[in-house]
Design an enzyme around this catalytic site. Structure first.
Site: not given
Ligand code: IMP
Length: 183
Positions: A102, A106, A155, A162
């Site tokens: 992955e 986040d 971010f 992206d």
């Molecule tokens: P989670 O489910 O919140 O852990 O987020 C996972 C997805 O959110 C990642 O695979 C990214 O596609 C997107 N994401 C999280 N943080 C960022 C960031 O800082 N920039 C761009 N995409 C992010």
């Protein structure tokens, strides 16, 4: 090389040479852990594509490649919290040694959900590898098995990652200017 979109970047967090060095270490570690096994690397599209392609070539083992696509932030910069599989694996993973690859962890929702979903299909083993970990934003208890870099709560874009489908082709990992996503 100058990138036209360079003006949107607040700062470079991890440059291309540093990514290369860390990936070599990760590849070595993964190869050592999976020696004698046949690894199935499952890349999560689209964010992990660049990382996945570089990492796979640093793992000198018999290796199968496959991909899944899940929902992420869509066009915005905030996670919706809901995880949806758009494209699932087209093969059985029962008894296989699976490594999910992955881009960023986040909140942890995506990888936790994917780990649970794939675990239910009874692989011999299931581990997770992420390029970036943003532990400050975690909403669920989840720790990836392999982490490229731990990053602050900003971010991030570049090297496959992206904002609104842009910046994936930057060769480094950078922080996007707030003015880009707050306008
Ligand atoms: P989670 O489910 O919140 O852990 O987020 C996972 C997805 O959110 C990642 O695979 C990214 O596609 C997107 N994401 C999280 N943080 C960022 C960031 O800082 N920039 C761009 N995409 C992010």
């Amino acid at each position: 090389m100058d990138y036209e979109i360079g003006n949107d970047i607040e700062k470079v967090l991890i440059d291309a040479p540093a990514i290369k060095v860390r990936l070599a270490e990760l590849g070595k570690q993964i190869a050592a852990d999976y020696t004698g096994k046949e690894l199935l690397m499952v890349g999560i599209l689209r964010g992990a594509a660049v990382f996945y392609a570089d990492l796979a070539r640093l793992i000198p083992l018999p290796l199968h490649m496959n991909f899944m696509a899940v929902s992420s932030y869509g066009q915005g910069s905030e996670s919706s919290g809901a995880v949806r599989i758009y494209y699932d694996l087209n093969e059985d993973i029962k008894g296989r040694d699976v490594l999910i690859v992955e881009d960023i962890v986040d909140t942890g929702l995506t990888l936790k959900y994917l780990s649970e979903t794939l675990s239910a299909r009874k692989p011999a083993s299931l581990k997770t590898c992420c390029l970036l970990d943003k532990p400050a934003r975690r909403k669920v208890d989840f720790t990836p098995d392999y982490i490229g870099f731990t990053v602050p709560d900003e971010f991030i874009i570049g090297y496959g990652i992206d904002y609104a489908e842009m910046y994936r082709n930057l060769p480094y990992i950078g922080v996007l200017k707030r003015t880009v996503y707050e306008k």
